[in-house]
Every structure is written in C-alpha cells, then in structure tokens.
Design an enzyme around this catalytic site. Structure first.
Site, short mmCIF file in Angstrom:
data_model
loop_
_atom_site.label_atom_id
_atom_site.label_comp_id
_atom_site.label_asym_id
_atom_site.label_seq_id
_atom_site.Cartn_x
_atom_site.Cartn_y
_atom_site.Cartn_z
N PHE A 165 -36.72 -23.97 0.50
CA PHE A 165 -36.49 -23.28 1.78
C PHE A 165 -35.65 -22.04 1.54
O PHE A 165 -35.25 -21.38 2.41
CB PHE A 165 -35.81 -24.21 2.78
CG PHE A 165 -36.55 -25.52 2.94
CD1 PHE A 165 -37.93 -25.52 3.05
CD2 PHE A 165 -35.89 -26.72 2.94
CE1 PHE A 165 -38.62 -26.72 3.16
CE2 PHE A 165 -36.57 -27.91 3.07
CZ PHE A 165 -37.94 -27.92 3.19
N TRP A 171 -37.69 -21.95 9.78
CA TRP A 171 -36.71 -21.66 8.72
C TRP A 171 -36.97 -22.59 7.53
O TRP A 171 -36.87 -22.18 6.38
CB TRP A 171 -35.29 -21.89 9.27
CG TRP A 171 -34.22 -21.65 8.24
CD1 TRP A 171 -33.58 -20.47 7.98
CD2 TRP A 171 -33.68 -22.60 7.31
NE1 TRP A 171 -32.68 -20.62 6.97
CE2 TRP A 171 -32.71 -21.92 6.53
CE3 TRP A 171 -33.89 -23.95 7.05
CZ2 TRP A 171 -31.98 -22.53 5.52
CZ3 TRP A 171 -33.17 -24.57 6.05
CH2 TRP A 171 -32.22 -23.86 5.30
N HIS A 172 -37.32 -23.85 7.85
CA HIS A 172 -37.54 -24.82 6.78
C HIS A 172 -38.80 -24.51 5.98
O HIS A 172 -38.83 -24.72 4.78
CB HIS A 172 -37.61 -26.24 7.34
CG HIS A 172 -36.26 -26.81 7.62
ND1 HIS A 172 -35.64 -26.66 8.82
CD2 HIS A 172 -35.40 -27.51 6.84
CE1 HIS A 172 -34.45 -27.25 8.77
NE2 HIS A 172 -34.27 -27.77 7.59
N GLY A 173 -39.81 -24.04 6.63
CA GLY A 173 -41.03 -23.75 5.88
C GLY A 173 -42.05 -23.02 6.71
O GLY A 173 -42.13 -23.20 7.93
#
Lengths: 309, 475
Positions: free
Chosen positions: B475, B322-324
């Site tokens: 993000f 989800w973050h990257g």
C-alpha cells in the site's frame, strides 16, 4: 548498559543450552521414530541397499509397487519417493545414494510440467530435522540462502515447522510415508468422490520454460552415468491429464537421444486415461492402479532396458 | 529491506551503534543517509519519488508559512496536495482508472482504450505521501511552524523505522524529536527490543503461519467448502492484524532503541464492541489522519447526522482506495462505512439497550455477544481485502452464506502450530492496555523471563522464515 548486556547474555545462554539439549535428545530419536517422514528419508539416504531406487514425489510414492518390480526384474527395489518433493530432493537423494555405492539403477519420476515451473524450495525444507544428524545436508536445504545456512546450525531451528511430523508418527498408528513393509510405497485405497464426478477440461499450461532446471537435471544424470549407475526417467499417467501440451515431455524425449537416460512417457497412456477405478485422486494411483501400472512398468523396463538380473 | 531479513539484522545494530557514537549535530544527517539506504536497498531509482514528495512539501510548507494572504495559502496548499498525489496517482491509480474507463468505453461500444502501464508500485508510497502531506496541512492550519532545515524535514518523511508501512507520523510529534539529544538509555533499549521481539513473533510465528492456510484456501477457492471459507476468513483477520501490527511494533521498537517515540498504531482491535470502536483501535495513524484531515474539516461546519453519514461513507471509500487500487478495496471501504453509519444511527438505541442489560446484570454477556458480532463483520469485510478480484470475493462470501458443500479443509500441521501461536497472542494482546511492553511490565521476574524464552523459542521453532514481505508494503 552492563545490566542490559548481562541480561542479553543470560537469555542467549538459555537459548543455546536449550538448543544443545534438543540436539542431544533428538539425535538418537530421529532414526527410531516409527514409519513416517524422517524414517523414510533416513532409510533412503543412509540405509537402503536396494539395487534400484525410485525417486519422485507423492505420485510415485503411491503409484509404484516395488514388490512387483522386484518379482519381474529380480532386483531389490526401494521406493524412495516423498510427497511434495521435486528437483532439490532428487539432487540430495542422488548424491547420498551415489556416496554409498550400492545402487545400480535410479528411476526418476518427473511430472509433466516440471521444466515449466520455478525451482520449489519449500519441499526441501522438510529435510531440516535430518541436519541434526547430518550437517552435510545444510547446503542442499539452504540453497545459497545465507540466513538459512546460519540458522540450520541450530538444532531448534532444525525442528522449525516440523515437530508436528516428528511427533505424529509416534501418536498415530497410520504411517505418513511408505514404510519398510511396503518397501517405501504408500498404498492408497479406493477413489475420491471428487474424482468420480470430475468433468474433463483440457487446458494449456502457460508456464515459462526453465532452462536452469533442465541443466540441473542433466547434471544429476551425468553424475549417475559417471558412476555407472543406470538412469531411467518416467512421467506417470494421470486420470484426466489437464495439460494439452507439455514442453517437459518433449524436452525429455529429445534429451534421451544424448544417451544419459532412458525415458518412458505414460502421461497420456490410454490404459489409464479417464479410468478413475485406477486412481485415488487425479494424480495418484490407488492400490489397483499402482499394481497394474507397476506390472506394465516392469515389463517395459525388462523389454527395453534389459534390467533383469 | 525487510525487518524480518538478515540484512536488517546487520543494518539496525550498525546504525544504532554509529548513531550513539557520532556527535548530536550530525546525527540527523547520518539517519537521513541510513533511511535513504534502507529505502534504496529495495529499488534505488524510486528514492527520486521519495525525494520529490519531500521537496514539494518542504517548499509548499515554506511558501504557506511565508505567505500572508489566506487565499494564496489555500492555493499553495491545493497545488502541493495535487503535486504530492500525482506520484501516487501515476504509480497506484493510473492503471485502475484506465481499466475502469476502458471497461465503460467497451460496454458503450467505443473502441478507444487507455494504455496499460507496466509499473512497479513504489513500496510505502501511500505512507510517506500522507505523512508529508500532514505536515503541509498542519502548517496551513497554523498548528505548527514550518521546518526550515530541509535535511531534518527529509528525515521526517523518510525515517527508516516507519518509512514503508507506518505508523503515519505527524510532524508535530516526530519533527521535534530529531532536535532532541538522545543518549543511550538502557530502559529505551529494553522497551525497544521487547517491542521488536513481540512484533517479530506476530509476523513470523502468527501472520506468516496463518498465511499458509489462508493462501491455500483463497488461491484455490473453487475447490473449497463454505466451512473452509469461514475458517480462512477468521484466520485472515488475525493474519492481517499480526502482519501489520507486527510491523508497527518492530518500527516502534527500533525507533525506541534510538530514543524516538512513535505513535501506537494498534490496540488489539478485535476486542471491540462495534465497528466504530474497532476503527479507534485499528491502524490508528491512518484513521486519525483521515479523521483530522478529511472528515473533521468537512463535518465541523455543519454537523448534521446526514452530513456525518455521507462524510463517513466518503472517508472510508477513500480509505479503501488508499489501501489498494482495486474494486475489492472499494467494496471493503464501503462495507466498513455501512457499519459505521449504522453505529451512528443506532447510538441512542444502543445506549438504551446497554441500560436494559445493565439492569439485568447481563452487560458482560451482551458485551461478549457484541464482540463476536463485530468480529464477524470485520472478518466478512476482510474477504474483499484478501480476494484477488471482486468475483473471488463474491464467490467466497456466497459460499459462506450458503455454507457451500464440502468438508473442512484441514492442514493439520499448519493449523496446530497456528492455534498454539494464536492462544499465546490472544492471551497477551487481550491483556494489553497499550502494547506488549505494558503487559511485560506487569509481570514478575520469573514470568517475564519465561515469556521471553517462550517467544524466542516459538520464533525459532514455529516461525516461517521465507522472507515474506509485510502485506502493508503493497500500500
């Protein structure tokens, strides 16, 4: 609502009065701070009567000994170069020197890939504290950034991020920049161990040619020519020149044909290449290197530009 | 539009002023227009994506609510999730998955390659997609009624204070607030401005200042020593916290001025005795989202230790992604999962140890030690969060563990300012129970005003004003 507005007004007045007090305290102090960041710029912009002024970044500040140039050329010389400075500092320094009409020759030290990078606005922000004494510097520092222009009217903001450099020269005997006794040169002693153990790796610099930058340099040189000030451009040597190709150097070589300036390229000068004994680190001369280079530069300037008095 | 920009400084008071002047019944429409303007000031065309996610979830929610068949509801939910995530997949994960497949095919000697798309990631896409999805899932679970007013629902997805970097709000909490009639309230304004001020301090004084040192080390890591890596990793942990929690504070503060209450997203997580506690206090809105919509629904049917461990691993792997879209974030997610699983496995032993320390009146000492260990774990994990690629992450981790030779890189100016700011930050954050407002409320008038004064002066004198974006925007 009234209470909230009153509170906000009180807080604003508190901040504003602090701002005014800081301005009152700093105005006389800045010019009296011992050899260091502000003294050097202050001297370059408002004090020096030198006939030849050197403008560049840290490589020039450490790498050129004005005393040697003075002896060889019979001119008064001031090394007005500053660490981290590029085009924006060059522009403001040029304008300030031309305003005072004392300078006869300005020598610009332009690095080998300078036209292949973006315009760097970070270095010029080091001039912020000087806006306390000279508001005409604001447009140079803000570079069209509205918020910055507005903020720079505040004396507190003028010290933003830089109080360390304001205080340090008063606490330390070691100067940050070159002082009057060395005519602006910052002398470096010895060589860094990393330089002695360096393994040469030539790489091609993949920057994007920046025409806007080139135009701004040309405009600066034209301003000098319009006031009959000689312009000399120099690219300093490096111990292990990392870039195999430099479009900046090619551009400077072709531009000098227009007659705006004389160009001397020492970037890959064999007298310095792979000779760590002359360098403090990869791109900065030590004392010996600076003296040796200054002798060569003085001779070249004497031979090619007839600069001797 | 950045919170730390002149544009927002003009935009926000104007929006507030108009919001309180116009009649209540059109306020939602005004806020919706303002929110879309806020988003479109970054890249106008990407508002289509925001609108698309909104429409899909609005229709999905409506269809689920109107359907009587459980199986149909389930398929509508799946369809809505797939459609909502397709934008996220295309912009965020297509190149990552394509590159991974290409690398595998290359290794197998197969000369087919998936093309690389030159895309700009829409700002806040992960945030608004997850927020919109939470609404649809809540409808499916029967936890709320569907919203029939498309405009109000669109405002819920796009509400400008939390649109691009959260907190990821729940429809059950935020949607009803759009129906409430908010009158100008001095108390709300004071609380909101305080939060905004503190958020700004965290962003421009601490985070952006620390970034100067962290970037100098990470961007040129080959030249630096193990000691410099350690210092940069510690400072990065504070940088990311101040950057993101600073954004959340400004978001909560600006919403509060208008009378809206957004959820608390951080409770100074670096004072946590283990990684589980850390995640209960860090990026709370995402952690609870993952817990409520992925972890709990899967674990509650058969809550064995093994199942819990596997699901924690999956949840944090997804959290990393989800973050990257990069292997560095995958490693970061796995790192968190490993220590969370360790916490589960050691739960009983830890209780016994606590009892042992308590009997010997050494509880505070052991607590302090556990704070340090947890902080070290988080800092080491953060290396991969910051690293530009896996190679850099490993090199830095290896450099720390082997104490790579060389002297400590000292950027005296940056570090001296950073430490002044960090001391103030630690003093206030460690004494907060909820947020900065809670800290201020406990102060006497003189200390309260002195603190306001110090914070404002610090922002002016120590702030970094280079219009740098918040890290979580990516993000």
């Amino acid at each position: 609502m009234k209470r909230l507005i009153l509170k906000l007004v009180i807080l604003t007045l508190l901040i504003l009065s602090s701002d005014i007090i800081i301005g009152i305290l700093l105005r006389p102090l800045i010019s009296k701070i011992p050899n260091g960041r502000y003294f050097k710029i202050y001297h370059t912009f408002y004090k020096t009567d030198a006939e030849m002024v050197l403008i560049g970044s840290s490589a020039c500040e450490t790498g050129v000994n004005p005393e040697i140039l003075e002896k060889q050329l019979g001119l008064t010389v001031w090394n007005g170069a500053r660490g981290d400075q590029t085009l924006l500092y060059f522009e403001v320094a040029t304008d300030k020197l031309l305003e005072r009409k004392k300078v006869k020759t300005i020598v610009y030290f332009i690095e080998s890939m300078r036209f292949e990078t973006e315009i760097d606005i970070s270095g010029i922000s080091q001039l912020k504290p000087l806006t306390i004494v000279d508001k005409s510097l604001i447009p140079y520092i803000s570079q069209g950034r509205k918020l910055e222009e507005y903020f720079l009217k505040s004396n507190l903001y003028a010290c933003n991020s830089l109080s360390y450099y304001l205080i340090r020269p008063m606490l330390s005997s070691k100067s940050i920049d070159g002082g009057v006794e060395t005519k602006g040169q910052k002398v470096k002693i010895g060589s860094k161990s990393s330089l002695l153990n360096y393994k040469y790796k030539g790489i091609s610099f993949k920057g994007v040619y920046n025409q806007q930058k080139v135009d701004r340099y040309l405009m600066m040189f034209k301003k000098c020519r319009d006031q009959n000030v000689n312009v000399i451009v120099i690219t300093l040597p490096r111990c292990n020149p990392p870039y195999e190709l430099s479009r900046t150097i090619d551009t400077l070589k072709s531009m000098q044909d227009e007659g705006l300036f004389r160009y001397f390229d020492y970037y890959t000068d064999q007298r310095f290449i792979h000779k760590p004994e002359f360098f403090y680190d990869e791109g900065h001369f030590n004392k010996e290197g600076a003296n040796y280079f200054s002798e060569i530069l003085a001779k070249d300037l004497f031979d090619s530009c007839s600069l001797r008095k | 539009m950045l919170f730390n920009s002149i544009e927002f400084l003009i935009f926000f008071p104007i929006v507030c002023l108009i919001y309180f002047i116009i009649p209540h019944k059109v306020r939602w429409a005004f806020l919706l227009v303002a929110s879309y303007y806020f988003y479109m000031s970054w890249k106008a065309s990407y508002a289509i994506l925001l609108f698309g996610v909104t429409t899909v979830n609005y229709l999905g929610g409506l269809a689920i609510a109107n359907s009587k068949n459980k199986e149909t509801k389930k398929w509508i939910l799946i369809f809505t999730i797939i459609l909502s995530l397709s934008g996220l997949y295309y912009y965020k994960y297509f190149n990552f998955i394509g590159n991974t497949i290409n690398a595998i095919l290359n290794n197998l000697g197969i000369g087919i390659s998936i093309p690389f798309l030159d895309l700009i990631l829409p700002v806040g896409i992960s945030f608004f997609t997850f927020q919109a999805l939470s609404y649809t899932i809540d409808i499916y679970k029967g936890q709320m009624k569907c919203e029939t007013n498309f405009g109000i629902f669109a405002l819920f997805v796009s509400f400008f204070p939390q649109l691009v970097a959260g907190p990821i709000e729940r429809a059950t909490h935020l949607l009803p607030q759009f129906y409430e009639k908010h009158k100008w309230n001095d108390k709300n304004a004071v609380v909101g401005i305080r939060l905004m001020l503190w958020g700004m301090f965290k962003k421009v004084v601490v985070a952006d200042r620390l970034a100067l040192y962290v970037n100098a080390v990470f961007n040129n890591y080959q030249k630096h020593s193990g000691l410099s890596y350690i210092l940069a990793s510690i400072l990065f942990a504070f940088q990311i916290y101040c950057d993101f929690s600073g954004y959340s504070d400004i978001a909560r503060g600006s919403a509060r001025v208008m009378g809206f209450d957004l959820m608390v997203n951080f409770r100074f997580p670096y004072l946590s005795e283990n990684v589980t506690k850390f995640w209960q206090r860090n990026h709370i809105s995402l952690t609870t989202w993952l817990k409520d919509y992925i972890y709990f629904p899967l674990v509650e049917t058969n809550p064995t230790v093994l199942r819990m461990c596997v699901l924690i691993f999956i949840t944090f792997l997804l959290s990393g992604l989800w973050h990257g879209a990069d292997w560095t974030f995958v490693i970061w997610g796995i790192w968190q999962a490993v220590f969370l699983i360790y916490d589960i496995l050691m739960r009983k032993k830890r209780k016994r140890m606590e009892k042992w320390f308590k009997e010997r009146k050494l509880l505070n000492l052991s607590l302090g030690f556990r704070y340090l260990v947890t902080f070290a774990i988080i800092c080491l994990g953060a290396i991969f969060f910051r690293a530009s690629d896996v190679k850099q992450g490993w090199a830095i981790l290896k450099g720390i563990l082997s104490l790579k030779e060389g002297s400590l890189f000292i950027d005296a100016a940056t570090l001296s300012y950073s430490f002044i700011a960090l001391i103030l930050l630690l003093f206030i954050e460690a004494n907060n129970t909820i947020d900065f407002n809670d800290f201020i409320m406990r102060q006497k008038t003189l200390s309260k005003w002195s603190l306001y004064y110090i914070i404002i002066i610090s922002i002016i004198v120590l702030g970094v004003f280079d219009n740098s974006a918040f890290i979580y925007f990516q993000f």
